[in-house]
Design a protein around this motif. Structure first.
Motif, mmCIF file in Angstrom:
data_model
loop_
_atom_site.group_PDB
_atom_site.id
_atom_site.type_symbol
_atom_site.label_atom_id
_atom_site.label_comp_id
_atom_site.label_asym_id
_atom_site.label_seq_id
_atom_site.Cartn_x
_atom_site.Cartn_y
_atom_site.Cartn_z
ATOM 1 N N CYS A 171 0.832 -1.207 0.000
ATOM 2 C CA CYS A 171 0.000 0.000 0.000
ATOM 3 C C CYS A 171 0.874 1.268 0.000
ATOM 4 O O CYS A 171 1.715 1.438 0.890
ATOM 5 C CB CYS A 171 -0.863 -0.093 1.256
ATOM 6 N N PRO A 172 0.703 2.146 -1.018
ATOM 7 C CA PRO A 172 1.515 3.363 -1.109
ATOM 8 C C PRO A 172 1.429 4.244 0.147
ATOM 9 O O PRO A 172 2.416 4.835 0.567
ATOM 10 C CB PRO A 172 0.938 4.112 -2.317
ATOM 11 N N ALA A 173 0.239 4.307 0.746
ATOM 12 C CA ALA A 173 0.082 5.163 1.937
ATOM 13 C C ALA A 173 0.938 4.633 3.098
ATOM 14 O O ALA A 173 1.491 5.404 3.883
ATOM 15 C CB ALA A 173 -1.388 5.227 2.358
ATOM 16 N N LEU A 174 1.046 3.306 3.170
ATOM 17 C CA LEU A 174 1.868 2.703 4.231
ATOM 18 C C LEU A 174 3.349 2.968 3.949
ATOM 19 O O LEU A 174 4.119 3.255 4.869
ATOM 20 C CB LEU A 174 1.562 1.202 4.315
ATOM 21 N N ILE A 175 3.730 2.899 2.668
ATOM 22 C CA ILE A 175 5.126 3.186 2.302
ATOM 23 C C ILE A 175 5.462 4.625 2.712
ATOM 24 O O ILE A 175 6.524 4.892 3.276
ATOM 25 C CB ILE A 175 5.363 2.961 0.789
ATOM 26 N N ALA A 176 4.532 5.534 2.462
ATOM 27 C CA ALA A 176 4.745 6.940 2.858
ATOM 28 C C ALA A 176 4.872 7.054 4.378
ATOM 29 O O ALA A 176 5.745 7.765 4.890
ATOM 30 C CB ALA A 176 3.601 7.806 2.343
ATOM 31 N N LEU A 177 4.030 6.335 5.105
ATOM 32 C CA LEU A 177 4.065 6.382 6.573
ATOM 33 C C LEU A 177 5.383 5.825 7.105
ATOM 34 O O LEU A 177 5.913 6.295 8.114
ATOM 35 C CB LEU A 177 2.891 5.580 7.154
ATOM 36 N N ALA A 178 5.921 4.805 6.396
ATOM 37 C CA ALA A 178 7.122 4.102 6.866
ATOM 38 C C ALA A 178 8.416 4.770 6.410
ATOM 39 O O ALA A 178 9.499 4.331 6.815
ATOM 40 C CB ALA A 178 7.090 2.660 6.376
ATOM 41 N N ARG A 179 8.307 5.811 5.584
ATOM 42 C CA ARG A 179 9.502 6.436 4.995
ATOM 43 C C ARG A 179 10.590 6.706 6.038
ATOM 44 O O ARG A 179 10.360 7.403 7.026
ATOM 45 C CB ARG A 179 9.070 7.755 4.332
ATOM 46 N N GLY A 180 11.762 6.074 5.832
ATOM 47 C CA GLY A 180 12.920 6.349 6.683
ATOM 48 C C GLY A 180 12.820 5.822 8.108
ATOM 49 O O GLY A 180 13.646 6.174 8.948
ATOM 50 N N ALA A 181 11.834 4.967 8.394
ATOM 51 C CA ALA A 181 11.687 4.462 9.775
ATOM 52 C C ALA A 181 12.847 3.535 10.139
ATOM 53 O O ALA A 181 13.476 2.930 9.272
ATOM 54 C CB ALA A 181 10.362 3.709 9.919
ATOM 55 N N ASP A 182 13.132 3.432 11.433
ATOM 56 C CA ASP A 182 14.179 2.515 11.907
ATOM 57 C C ASP A 182 13.729 1.070 11.749
ATOM 58 O O ASP A 182 14.514 0.200 11.406
ATOM 59 C CB ASP A 182 14.481 2.802 13.381
ATOM 60 N N ILE A 183 12.470 0.838 12.063
ATOM 61 C CA ILE A 183 11.932 -0.525 11.990
ATOM 62 C C ILE A 183 10.579 -0.499 11.290
ATOM 63 O O ILE A 183 9.717 0.319 11.624
ATOM 64 C CB ILE A 183 11.755 -1.124 13.403
ATOM 65 N N LEU A 184 10.407 -1.396 10.313
ATOM 66 C CA LEU A 184 9.079 -1.629 9.738
ATOM 67 C C LEU A 184 8.635 -3.020 10.162
ATOM 68 O O LEU A 184 9.313 -4.014 9.890
ATOM 69 C CB LEU A 184 9.124 -1.536 8.203
ATOM 70 N N ILE A 185 7.491 -3.079 10.854
ATOM 71 C CA ILE A 185 6.853 -4.353 11.176
ATOM 72 C C ILE A 185 5.802 -4.545 10.100
ATOM 73 O O ILE A 185 4.847 -3.752 10.020
ATOM 74 C CB ILE A 185 6.168 -4.295 12.553
ATOM 75 N N HIS A 186 5.990 -5.533 9.240
ATOM 76 C CA HIS A 186 5.019 -5.698 8.150
ATOM 77 C C HIS A 186 4.394 -7.076 8.183
ATOM 78 O O HIS A 186 5.065 -8.072 8.371
ATOM 79 C CB HIS A 186 5.679 -5.461 6.782
ATOM 80 N N GLU A 187 3.087 -7.098 7.990
ATOM 81 C CA GLU A 187 2.393 -8.381 7.927
ATOM 82 C C GLU A 187 2.869 -9.178 6.719
ATOM 83 O O GLU A 187 3.188 -8.628 5.659
ATOM 84 C CB GLU A 187 0.887 -8.164 7.857
ATOM 85 N N THR A 188 2.955 -10.489 6.881
ATOM 86 C CA THR A 188 3.392 -11.401 5.826
ATOM 87 C C THR A 188 2.556 -12.650 6.021
ATOM 88 O O THR A 188 3.014 -13.645 6.561
ATOM 89 C CB THR A 188 4.891 -11.724 6.010
ATOM 90 N N THR A 189 1.314 -12.582 5.551
ATOM 91 C CA THR A 189 0.389 -13.682 5.839
ATOM 92 C C THR A 189 0.685 -14.906 4.981
ATOM 93 O O THR A 189 0.538 -16.038 5.433
ATOM 94 C CB THR A 189 -1.067 -13.213 5.619
ATOM 95 N N PHE A 190 1.130 -14.662 3.722
ATOM 96 C CA PHE A 190 1.279 -15.770 2.765
ATOM 97 C C PHE A 190 2.643 -15.771 2.075
ATOM 98 O O PHE A 190 3.339 -14.753 2.045
ATOM 99 C CB PHE A 190 0.198 -15.666 1.679
ATOM 100 N N LEU A 191 2.960 -16.924 1.465
ATOM 101 C CA LEU A 191 4.106 -17.021 0.550
ATOM 102 C C LEU A 191 3.696 -16.423 -0.798
ATOM 103 O O LEU A 191 2.499 -16.334 -1.114
ATOM 104 C CB LEU A 191 4.508 -18.492 0.359
#
Ligand SMILES: [Zn+2]
Ligand SMILES: [Zn+2]
Length: 266
Positions: A171-191
């Motif tokens: 999601c582009p909005a999430l990428i914008a929110l995460a810009r330059g963050a130290d840690i991104l916790i991202h969901e990874t439900t599937f392969l």
């Protein structure tokens, strides 16, 4: 002491991983994100003081993210809580919370109040200011209205930003929110072999989580919200994310404390 996972699984838990939920904290204040399992016990297991919990942010209305709320509210009252508990959620999620309040008379005979705060679905909305950190939210792309969160620590010893995607497709909005963050916790439900299902269910694959991390330019990536059938195969999700992201990719343990800048090389 920035955060820990109270759970790391998708909707179905296993013997080793419970539904995804998190606690962010400073020495004086705890903010919970989502509420599953036995939340009061999880707070204790995490070595935190339930009475230091000032707020709960409920990301969306899916059962695995909020079914623990009546239990948390009930336990807090029986344990003698006096301070108001602040609960934050989008308007669509709020109707479920109001339903809980009606179904279980949560405030009846309780020595404290529960105050509900609506989060407007706006990018970069400042949800709350806690002692040592603040939390911003942004709508993400899921089957129900949902928000990603950015937690910015500004305490003298802990500075920096942690972003949590919650349940979402890339999601582009999430990428914008995460810009330059130290840690991104991202969901990874599937392969990634299940990319079509991930897209239709509003989820992300390991391969895609790596792409999001690379685009956002974050320092570390932590995966979570694993579908139950993958709990014994989480390394495969990690391997996928490493194909698209060159930074550290971590599989979290539950009740393990994470600190900004303290990458242990897992
Ligand atoms: Zn979920
Ligand atoms: Zn969901």
């Amino acid at each position: 002491m920035p955060f820990q996972f109270f759970g790391t699984s998708g909707a179905i838990p296993s013997a080793t991983r419970d539904n995804t939920a998190l606690a962010f904290y400073s020495p004086t204040e705890v903010v919970l994100v989502d509420c599953s399992g036995s939340p009061y016990q999880k707070i204790l297991k995490g070595g935190l003081d339930p009475m230091r919990v000032s707020s709960l942010i409920v990301t969306h209305r899916h059962v695995d993210h909020l079914y623990g709320i009546p239990s948390l509210a009930h336990n807090m009252g029986l344990a003698g809580r006096r301070a108001t508990l602040h609960v934050y959620a989008l308007p669509e999620t709020m109707s479920i919370l109001r339903g809980f309040m009606k179904l279980f008379p949560l405030e009846e005979k309780m020595p404290y109040r529960i105050e509900l705060h609506e989060i407007p679905p706006r990018e970069g909305y400042p949800v709350l200011q806690a002692q040592g950190f603040r939390v911003l939210s942004t709508p993400v792309k899921h089957g129900a209205p949902n928000i990603g969160l950015r937690v910015e620590f500004d305490a003298p010893v802990e500075r920096g930003a942690v972003v949590y995607s919650c349940d979402t497709s890339p999601c582009p909005a999430l990428i914008a929110l995460a810009r330059g963050a130290d840690i991104l916790i991202h969901e990874t439900t599937f392969l990634h072999s299940d990319a079509a299902r991930a897209a239709s269910d509003g989820h992300t694959t390991g391969y895609q989580a790596g792409e999001v991390a690379a685009r956002a330019g974050v320092t570390r990536l932590i995966l979570c919200h694993f579908e139950a059938s993958l709990h014994d195969r989480v390394e495969e999700l990690q391997r996928e994310a490493r194909q698209t992201y060159s930074g550290p990719v971590e599989i979290p343990g539950e009740f393990q404390e994470y600190r900004l800048g303290a990458y242990a090389g897992r």
